[in-house]
Design a protein around this motif. Sequence first.
Motif, PDB file in Angstrom:
ATOM      1  N   CYS A  11     -10.332   5.264 -83.207  1.00 46.15           N
ATOM      2  CA  CYS A  11     -11.101   6.322 -82.561  1.00 46.15           C
ATOM      3  C   CYS A  11     -11.465   7.371 -83.607  1.00 46.15           C
ATOM      4  CB  CYS A  11     -10.323   6.961 -81.410  1.00 46.15           C
ATOM      5  SG  CYS A  11      -8.871   7.875 -81.923  1.00 46.15           S
ATOM      6  N   PRO A  12     -12.532   8.144 -83.344  1.00 43.66           N
ATOM      7  CA  PRO A  12     -12.895   9.204 -84.287  1.00 43.66           C
ATOM      8  C   PRO A  12     -11.804  10.266 -84.369  1.00 43.66           C
ATOM      9  CG  PRO A  12     -14.689   8.785 -82.762  1.00 43.66           C
ATOM     10  CD  PRO A  12     -13.485   8.046 -82.256  1.00 43.66           C
ATOM     11  N   SER A  13     -11.638  10.820 -85.538  1.00 42.41           N
ATOM     12  CA  SER A  13     -10.693  11.905 -85.766  1.00 42.41           C
ATOM     13  C   SER A  13     -11.421  12.974 -86.575  1.00 42.41           C
ATOM     14  CB  SER A  13      -9.482  11.400 -86.539  1.00 42.41           C
ATOM     15  OG  SER A  13      -8.612  12.465 -86.849  1.00 42.41           O
ATOM     16  N   TYR A  14     -11.587  14.148 -85.977  1.00 41.42           N
ATOM     17  CA  TYR A  14     -12.398  15.156 -86.649  1.00 41.42           C
ATOM     18  C   TYR A  14     -11.953  16.565 -86.308  1.00 41.42           C
ATOM     19  CZ  TYR A  14     -14.661  15.281 -82.089  1.00 41.42           C
ATOM     20  OH  TYR A  14     -14.905  15.388 -80.742  1.00 41.42           O
ATOM     21  N   ASP A  15     -12.369  17.485 -87.180  1.00 47.26           N
ATOM     22  CA  ASP A  15     -12.178  18.913 -86.971  1.00 47.26           C
ATOM     23  C   ASP A  15     -13.435  19.590 -87.518  1.00 47.26           C
ATOM     24  OD1 ASP A  15     -11.876  18.755 -89.719  1.00 47.26           O
ATOM     25  OD2 ASP A  15      -9.811  19.457 -89.734  1.00 47.26           O
ATOM     26  N   THR A  16     -13.351  20.865 -87.839  1.00 49.13           N
ATOM     27  CA  THR A  16     -14.555  21.553 -88.311  1.00 49.13           C
ATOM     28  C   THR A  16     -15.048  21.011 -89.647  1.00 49.13           C
ATOM     29  OG1 THR A  16     -13.192  23.329 -89.212  1.00 49.13           O
ATOM     30  CG2 THR A  16     -14.211  23.705 -87.058  1.00 49.13           C
ATOM     31  N   ASP A  17     -14.156  20.419 -90.457  1.00 47.93           N
ATOM     32  CA  ASP A  17     -14.622  19.826 -91.718  1.00 47.93           C
ATOM     33  C   ASP A  17     -15.678  18.753 -91.451  1.00 47.93           C
ATOM     34  OD1 ASP A  17     -13.017  21.404 -93.348  1.00 47.93           O
ATOM     35  OD2 ASP A  17     -11.368  19.964 -93.331  1.00 47.93           O
ATOM     36  N   ALA A  18     -15.445  17.927 -90.443  1.00 47.87           N
ATOM     37  CA  ALA A  18     -16.413  16.880 -90.090  1.00 47.87           C
ATOM     38  C   ALA A  18     -17.690  17.493 -89.540  1.00 47.87           C
ATOM     39  CB  ALA A  18     -15.808  15.926 -89.070  1.00 47.87           C
ATOM     40  N   ILE A  19     -17.566  18.515 -88.729  1.00 40.93           N
ATOM     41  CA  ILE A  19     -18.737  19.172 -88.151  1.00 40.93           C
ATOM     42  C   ILE A  19     -19.579  19.821 -89.247  1.00 40.93           C
ATOM     43  CG2 ILE A  19     -19.494  21.030 -86.608  1.00 40.93           C
ATOM     44  CD1 ILE A  19     -16.880  20.331 -84.949  1.00 40.93           C
ATOM     45  N   ILE A  20     -18.919  20.507 -90.171  1.00 43.68           N
ATOM     46  CA  ILE A  20     -19.624  21.144 -91.284  1.00 43.68           C
ATOM     47  C   ILE A  20     -20.284  20.090 -92.167  1.00 43.68           C
ATOM     48  CG2 ILE A  20     -19.277  22.444 -93.428  1.00 43.68           C
ATOM     49  CD1 ILE A  20     -17.111  24.042 -91.838  1.00 43.68           C
ATOM     50  N   ASP A  21     -19.569  19.026 -92.475  1.00 43.27           N
ATOM     51  CA  ASP A  21     -20.111  17.937 -93.279  1.00 43.27           C
ATOM     52  C   ASP A  21     -21.362  17.369 -92.610  1.00 43.27           C
ATOM     53  OD1 ASP A  21     -20.326  15.925 -95.249  1.00 43.27           O
ATOM     54  OD2 ASP A  21     -18.992  14.581 -94.146  1.00 43.27           O
ATOM     55  N   TRP A  22     -21.285  17.129 -91.315  1.00 41.33           N
ATOM     56  CA  TRP A  22     -22.423  16.577 -90.580  1.00 41.33           C
ATOM     57  C   TRP A  22     -23.596  17.563 -90.551  1.00 41.33           C
ATOM     58  CZ3 TRP A  22     -24.620  18.136 -85.862  1.00 41.33           C
ATOM     59  CH2 TRP A  22     -25.559  17.257 -85.333  1.00 41.33           C
ATOM     60  N   LEU A  23     -23.310  18.828 -90.264  1.00 37.74           N
ATOM     61  CA  LEU A  23     -24.387  19.830 -90.241  1.00 37.74           C
ATOM     62  C   LEU A  23     -25.109  19.909 -91.587  1.00 37.74           C
ATOM     63  CD1 LEU A  23     -22.765  22.823 -88.323  1.00 37.74           C
ATOM     64  CD2 LEU A  23     -24.784  21.548 -87.610  1.00 37.74           C
ATOM     65  N   ASN A  24     -24.335  19.973 -92.661  1.00 32.25           N
ATOM     66  CA  ASN A  24     -24.904  20.182 -93.993  1.00 32.25           C
ATOM     67  C   ASN A  24     -25.519  18.936 -94.628  1.00 32.25           C
ATOM     68  OD1 ASN A  24     -24.090  22.833 -93.836  1.00 32.25           O
ATOM     69  ND2 ASN A  24     -22.269  22.549 -95.073  1.00 32.25           N
ATOM     70  N   ASN A  25     -24.996  17.755 -94.283  1.00 34.13           N
ATOM     71  CA  ASN A  25     -25.418  16.544 -94.990  1.00 34.13           C
ATOM     72  C   ASN A  25     -26.140  15.515 -94.139  1.00 34.13           C
ATOM     73  OD1 ASN A  25     -24.236  17.318 -97.554  1.00 34.13           O
ATOM     74  ND2 ASN A  25     -22.294  17.088 -96.493  1.00 34.13           N
ATOM     75  N   VAL A  26     -26.145  15.712 -92.829  1.00 27.89           N
ATOM     76  CA  VAL A  26     -26.838  14.775 -91.948  1.00 27.89           C
ATOM     77  C   VAL A  26     -27.919  15.508 -91.155  1.00 27.89           C
ATOM     78  CG1 VAL A  26     -26.605  13.131 -90.034  1.00 27.89           C
ATOM     79  CG2 VAL A  26     -24.805  13.280 -91.771  1.00 27.89           C
ATOM     80  N   LYS A  27     -27.512  16.427 -90.320  1.00 26.27           N
ATOM     81  CA  LYS A  27     -28.449  17.108 -89.412  1.00 26.27           C
ATOM     82  C   LYS A  27     -29.460  17.984 -90.158  1.00 26.27           C
ATOM     83  CE  LYS A  27     -29.769  18.404 -85.235  1.00 26.27           C
ATOM     84  NZ  LYS A  27     -30.455  17.493 -84.340  1.00 26.27           N
ATOM     85  N   PHE A  28     -28.977  18.807 -91.065  1.00 23.60           N
ATOM     86  CA  PHE A  28     -29.841  19.745 -91.790  1.00 23.60           C
ATOM     87  C   PHE A  28     -29.749  19.547 -93.295  1.00 23.60           C
ATOM     88  CE2 PHE A  28     -28.630  21.922 -87.809  1.00 23.60           C
ATOM     89  CZ  PHE A  28     -29.891  22.016 -87.231  1.00 23.60           C
TER      90      PHE A  28
END
Length: 106
Positions: free
Chosen positions: A66-83
Amino acid sequence: MQFSKRTGVTWLIIRFDFGEDNIQYISCATKVGRKINRIRYDFENWVFDENRNTKYWLYENGERYCPSYDTDAIIDWLNNVKFKKGTAKAKLITVPKSKVKKTLYF
């Protein structure tokens, strides 16, 4: 909210509550923060997609469990995937210097 003269971006603080006293904060562009509830939906679709999210998983017997995440994953996704083309990057902060504008519960 805080304004950065260097980037010309207004920033706001978002509180992430992962339960059991696990609370983290990020600073992000106001434009992102205002849409964070819609953006959260996109993040959750990404983090649960085994083909797109290859980094944030727990493994059991060598298999993705299962996925395991915290704000590090959210920040990584925001900065490197979404935007990824944007210059204003989200970042983790330990102590908010301004008022928290939004809270998300996970």
